[in-house]
Write an enzyme that holds these catalytic residues in place. Structure first.
Site, PDB file in Angstrom:
ATOM      1  N   LYS A  93       0.831  -1.202   0.000  1.00 57.01           N
ATOM      2  CA  LYS A  93       0.000   0.000   0.000  1.00 57.01           C
ATOM      3  C   LYS A  93       0.870   1.257   0.000  1.00 57.01           C
ATOM      4  CE  LYS A  93      -3.467  -0.141   2.791  1.00 57.01           C
ATOM      5  NZ  LYS A  93      -4.310  -0.109   4.015  1.00 57.01           N
ATOM      6  N   LYS A 105       2.584  -3.644  11.406  1.00 53.95           N
ATOM      7  CA  LYS A 105       1.293  -3.799  12.073  1.00 53.95           C
ATOM      8  C   LYS A 105       1.548  -4.321  13.466  1.00 53.95           C
ATOM      9  CE  LYS A 105      -3.078  -3.101  11.034  1.00 53.95           C
ATOM     10  NZ  LYS A 105      -3.559  -1.967  10.230  1.00 53.95           N
ATOM     11  N   ASN A 220     -15.332   3.710  12.085  1.00 53.20           N
ATOM     12  CA  ASN A 220     -14.866   4.997  11.593  1.00 53.20           C
ATOM     13  C   ASN A 220     -14.834   5.047  10.071  1.00 53.20           C
ATOM     14  OD1 ASN A 220     -13.532   7.633  11.733  1.00 53.20           O
ATOM     15  ND2 ASN A 220     -11.729   6.538  11.037  1.00 53.20           N
ATOM     16  N   SER A 349      -1.619   9.958   7.368  1.00 55.05           N
ATOM     17  CA  SER A 349      -0.671   9.695   8.455  1.00 55.05           C
ATOM     18  C   SER A 349       0.725  10.159   8.063  1.00 55.05           C
ATOM     19  CB  SER A 349      -0.651   8.203   8.794  1.00 55.05           C
ATOM     20  OG  SER A 349      -1.741   7.852   9.616  1.00 55.05           O
TER      21      SER A 349
END
Length: 416
Positions: A93, A105, A220, A349
């Protein structure tokens, strides 16, 4: 060490792309296998005076392009295989989006809803404390994920900063704005899903006004995707979360659903008349289907029954390789793969990390403009690759991500 259905899925996807790219067998393990796995025990004092120990993990896939980047998940389902797969997908990604990151992660095997606020803070701080030897703003930058939020990120940042002896905003992203977070971060993933969906609508000649959408997962990402699409005239006819599903072909009141979820923590109790079977929701007629919950929601068992024209993957890994084969054979669904569709979160981010490093912050309009430019650029690259090589959108996106990391590793070489 890395096993289970989620990692097997990531491995299968990688092998298919490696075959397409003719990557030599002796290079594949270095590209796929994570650089580092950290497993930690996190003991805390419970409110009743007892001691409980929770297992935590952090997987750093590669650091070839820069520090690793990825969310931290607090959920009962967290295991090493799932965390590793999510780190691998994050690598592709970031590479697809052109970010100077490798994937990471982390998570703790815990139900955060079973913890008091004091216990949640204690566990969050203990987890970060245990990981301090392995993370830094230039080694591994954490972010929120399922079961964590801005407050947890603030605790992470404070714990690391107390260790460093000064405030280190850039150690995590997804923080509150008043603690060095960026405007637009909380909404970024959902807005990105909606933006990619609207671009796909334009490409296939679909008009948003009056189009219908179903959203699986009303957290979200799912809620903001639904709200953003509704602002453009899309009718949300179905929505679900882990507590239940609701369906109305006339359209659901998304604002009311969002307010209910924020007030009660879930969609439970929103309506008795509109309650629907969660398994059947995915296969109801709609123009847009947004799986925004957990992995492997769309399988070989239900892929043939999908009745959508656009599949916008808000979740990570929602479609299994077996389902991909069926969807590819059908040829009637425009797939926006996860590593493109939900990349808005990591893109913003990155913007937050850059702003923290510079100590200079942007307006929300600047953040959103840069986000949409990045998504449009990635979408264009995926569509060009798919057309040029006769690939599915998923395989085109993965090919770009894998090839980017591969070239970087070849250029840097292998340390003797």
């Amino acid at each position: 060490m890395y096993s289970g259905p989620v990692f097997d899925m990531a491995k299968t996807q990688f092998q298919r792309i490696a075959d397409h790219l003719d990557i030599p067998q002796d290079q594949r393990e270095r590209l796929l296998m994570p650089k580092r796995l950290v497993a930690v025990s996190c003991p805390i004092h419970r409110d009743d005076g007892s001691t409980a120990v929770f297992q935590g993990y952090r997987v750093q896939h590669h650091l070839t392009l820069g520090p690793t980047k990825g969310g931290t998940r607090f959920a009962p389902s967290v295991d090493v295989g799932e965390v590793a797969a999510l780190a691998v997908w994050m690598s592709w990604k970031c590479a697809l989006a052109g970010l100077p990151y490798g994937g990471a992660k982390g998570g703790i095997t815990v139900d955060p809803r079973a913890l008091s606020p004091h216990e949640l803070e204690a566990l969050s701080r203990r987890y970060m404390q245990e990981l301090i030897p392995f993370v830094s703003p230039h080694t591994d930058v954490m972010a929120p994920d399922m079961g964590t939020n801005e407050q947890v990120m603030a605790w992470f940042m404070d714990t690391y900063s107390m260790y460093a002896g000064h405030t280190v905003n850039e150690i995590v992203t997804g923080k509150p704005v008043w603690c060095g977070g960026t405007l637009g971060r909380r909404e970024a993933t959902g807005r990105g899903v909606a933006h990619c969906t609207l671009r796909a609508m334009d490409l296939i000649g679909m008009v948003p006004q009056g189009a219908t959408a179903i959203v699986q997962g009303f957290g979200n990402v799912g809620a903001i995707s639904a709200l953003s699409l509704a602002e453009h005239g899309v009718k949300i006819v179905g929505a679900s979360d882990h507590t239940g599903a609701y369906y109305d072909p006339r359209g659901l009141d998304v604002q009311a659903m969002s307010a209910h979820a924020q007030a009660h923590g879930s969609l439970a109790g929103f309506s008795t008349e509109l309650a629907f079977d969660p398994e059947e929701l995915l296969t109801q007629p709609c123009d847009v289907l947004i799986p925004a919950a957990l992995e492997r929601a769309i399988t070989a068992g239900n892929a043939a029954d999908l009745k959508c024209r656009i599949l916008a993957e808000g979740a990570n890994g929602p479609t299994t390789p077996g389902a991909d084969e069926i969807i590819d054979d059908r040829g009637d669904i425009f797939v926006i793969p996860d590593i493109l569709c939900n990349s808005g979160g990591v893109i913003v981010s990155y913007f937050e990390w850059v702003q923290d490093l510079q100590r200079y912050f942007w307006t929300e309009d600047e953040v959103m403009r840069k986000l949409y430019e990045a998504l449009d650029r990635s979408l264009g690259q995926v569509l060009d690759m798919a057309k040029a090589r006769g690939l599915s959108h998923r395989n085109a996106a993965l090919a770009i991500g894998v090839e980017t990391v591969r070239r970087a590793k070849e250029t840097r070489g292998l340390f003797p």
